[in-house]
Design a protein around this motif. Structure first.
Motif, PDB file in Angstrom:
ATOM      1  N   HIS A  52      39.549  88.257  77.099  1.00 22.07           N
ATOM      2  CA  HIS A  52      40.867  88.345  78.096  1.00 22.07           C
ATOM      3  C   HIS A  52      40.794  86.810  78.581  1.00 22.07           C
ATOM      4  CE1 HIS A  52      38.865  92.322  78.573  1.00 22.07           C
ATOM      5  NE2 HIS A  52      39.992  92.660  77.872  1.00 22.07           N
ATOM      6  N   TYR A  53      41.846  86.044  78.396  1.00 19.13           N
ATOM      7  CA  TYR A  53      42.148  84.853  78.654  1.00 19.13           C
ATOM      8  C   TYR A  53      42.126  84.529  80.414  1.00 19.13           C
ATOM      9  CZ  TYR A  53      43.406  80.173  79.060  1.00 19.13           C
ATOM     10  OH  TYR A  53      43.313  78.594  79.350  1.00 19.13           O
ATOM     11  N   GLN A 100      41.676  84.130  72.640  1.00 13.24           N
ATOM     12  CA  GLN A 100      41.928  85.421  73.401  1.00 13.24           C
ATOM     13  C   GLN A 100      41.992  86.381  72.082  1.00 13.24           C
ATOM     14  OE1 GLN A 100      45.200  84.125  75.582  1.00 13.24           O
ATOM     15  NE2 GLN A 100      46.880  85.249  74.411  1.00 13.24           N
ATOM     16  N   TYR A 111      42.275  90.246  73.247  1.00 11.77           N
ATOM     17  CA  TYR A 111      42.386  91.385  73.858  1.00 11.77           C
ATOM     18  C   TYR A 111      42.998  92.850  73.264  1.00 11.77           C
ATOM     19  CZ  TYR A 111      47.113  89.929  74.761  1.00 11.77           C
ATOM     20  OH  TYR A 111      48.232  89.795  74.785  1.00 11.77           O
ATOM     21  N   ASP A 112      43.595  92.338  72.327  1.00  7.96           N
ATOM     22  CA  ASP A 112      44.448  93.444  71.691  1.00  7.96           C
ATOM     23  C   ASP A 112      44.092  93.509  70.354  1.00  7.96           C
ATOM     24  OD1 ASP A 112      45.724  91.245  70.877  1.00  7.96           O
ATOM     25  OD2 ASP A 112      47.884  91.826  71.433  1.00  7.96           O
ATOM     26  N   TYR A 144      45.030  86.962  82.855  1.00  8.53           N
ATOM     27  CA  TYR A 144      43.712  87.993  82.679  1.00  8.53           C
ATOM     28  C   TYR A 144      43.891  89.371  82.987  1.00  8.53           C
ATOM     29  CZ  TYR A 144      39.071  89.519  83.820  1.00  8.53           C
ATOM     30  OH  TYR A 144      37.748  89.952  84.264  1.00  8.53           O
ATOM     31  N   GLU A 159      46.769  91.078  83.089  1.00  4.70           N
ATOM     32  CA  GLU A 159      47.491  91.964  81.924  1.00  4.70           C
ATOM     33  C   GLU A 159      46.904  92.053  80.753  1.00  4.70           C
ATOM     34  OE1 GLU A 159      51.304  90.187  79.298  1.00  4.70           O
ATOM     35  OE2 GLU A 159      51.036  89.376  80.904  1.00  4.70           O
ATOM     36  N   HIS A 160      45.791  91.172  80.290  1.00  6.47           N
ATOM     37  CA  HIS A 160      45.082  91.277  79.126  1.00  6.47           C
ATOM     38  C   HIS A 160      44.107  92.364  79.247  1.00  6.47           C
ATOM     39  CE1 HIS A 160      45.677  86.956  77.571  1.00  6.47           C
ATOM     40  NE2 HIS A 160      46.880  87.437  77.527  1.00  6.47           N
ATOM     41  N   GLU A 206      45.771  95.737  78.948  1.00  9.25           N
ATOM     42  CA  GLU A 206      46.252  95.860  77.543  1.00  9.25           C
ATOM     43  C   GLU A 206      45.144  96.384  76.824  1.00  9.25           C
ATOM     44  OE1 GLU A 206      49.116  96.008  75.551  1.00  9.25           O
ATOM     45  OE2 GLU A 206      49.902  96.095  77.550  1.00  9.25           O
ATOM     46  N   THR A 207      43.937  95.833  77.142  1.00  9.43           N
ATOM     47  CA  THR A 207      42.673  96.436  76.497  1.00  9.43           C
ATOM     48  C   THR A 207      42.371  97.733  76.723  1.00  9.43           C
ATOM     49  OG1 THR A 207      41.822  94.072  76.308  1.00  9.43           O
ATOM     50  CG2 THR A 207      40.286  96.162  76.233  1.00  9.43           C
TER      51      THR A 207
END
Length: 325
Positions: A129-130, A160, A162-163, A210, A212-213, A216-217
């Motif tokens: 995650h960024y 990144q 994360y998804d 961060y 938001e990432h 999402e994960t």
């Protein structure tokens, strides 16, 4: 990829002390980084403050490292990950690790790559995650050092993921492995608790993606795990600044207050075991949970060098190369 020249695979990570004597200088390097921690009174006093804080915190932090064997396992696992991913990618790839706050530093790694004849590389942040505090700082450090030490190197950066679907598959697998630790008669009542490393709230307020990432994960993992109760909290909060909420301890307190007796912790922003999993979650949060009445406390296994995770990261690198990097 069909060149006869080897391609470098560089994994960026935070690093950790490799001995108890290394704890204080490691902390000094960490507290000196203004991308991560902006101490008061400006940049000129950052290093004097970092020296003072690292000195006063070293004894307590060293005791935590003593409890997990006297050193951080982060280099071990990141090295294993680099070797595994390079092996999956094929003989053309050479694995390297560059740590932000301890050895091997970006400079040490870049000099080794130059000596090995590496002219092209893919650089991968091992933070999914960024945030500018982790990936941003590590990438900036690598770019700055490369321009000084090895300007001839051509490289792309994966900042990144994360998804990334295969990463979510691997993490969901580990969550299910964690659930299997509980007796089948109580498994349906286990509360899945994702714990991510906290950031000062000002990072989020300034637009850092961060949170938001991370969310999402979590959503991607739970789509794979299935319909179950889950929660999220943020760990490793210290100091007088305002941190992301809720804190991990607060969530554990609420779960206990609600009458839940079984919790599975899932470290969501870490891809390998280190001090935050082995000491903070496995010891400190376990004891905290038991003290609040949570009888069954477990943690999903870290990804470390699990074959699903290694394969996921190899696919990520291939995708980066195919995109014309």
């Amino acid at each position: 990829m069909d060149s006869e020249k080897p391609i470098g695979l560089v994994l960026l990570n935070m690093g950790g002390p490799d001995s108890l004597e290394a704890v204080e200088p490691f902390l000094y390097n960490l507290f000196s980084d203004r991308d991560l921690i902006q101490l008061p009174l400006g940049a000129l006093l950052q290093k004097p403050f970092a020296r003072m804080i690292s000195h006063f915190r070293a004894k307590h932090v060293a005791e935590n490292y003593r409890n997990i064997g006297g050193a951080s396992p982060l280099l071990h696992w990141t090295g294993r990950q680099a070797e595994g991913i390079a092996r999956e990618l094929g003989e053309a790839f050479r694995p390297y690790v560059a740590m932000r706050y301890w050895h091997p530093t970006a400079e040490e790694t870049l000099r080794r790559m130059a000596a090995d004849g590496i002219e092209r590389a893919v650089v991968v942040s091992m933070y999914p995650h960024y945030t500018g505090a982790t990936t941003g700082s590590s990438v900036k450090d690598f770019r700055r050092t490369a321009s000084r030490v090895y300007p001839e190197l051509t490289f792309s950066v994966v900042e990144q993921w994360y998804d990334w679907p295969a990463y979510l598959d691997a993490l969901a697998h580990q969550v299910n492995e964690g659930l299997n630790q509980f007796h089948e008669l109580m498994r349906d009542g286990v509360q899945i608790f994702f714990s991510a490393h906290a950031l000062p709230q000002k990072f989020i307020d300034r637009g850092d993606p961060y949170l938001e990432h991370v969310m999402e994960t979590v959503r991607g993992v739970m789509e794979r795990v299935g319909e179950r109760p889950w929660h999220i909290g943020f760990q490793s909060r210290s100091g007088p600044v305002k941190w992301m909420e809720p804190g991990t301890e607060e969530v554990l307190d609420q779960l206990a207050s609600d009458g839940h007796e079984a919790v599975l912790m899932v470290p969501i922003s870490f891809v390998s075991d280190h001090i935050e999993t082995l000491q903070e979650i496995d010891v400190e949060y376990r004891d905290h949970a038991h003290g609040r009445g949570i009888r069954s406390f477990g943690r999903s296994p870290s990804l470390n060098d699990h074959p699903l995770f290694i394969s996921a990261m190899a696919d990520l690198v291939r995708s980066n190369l195919e995109d014309g990097a």
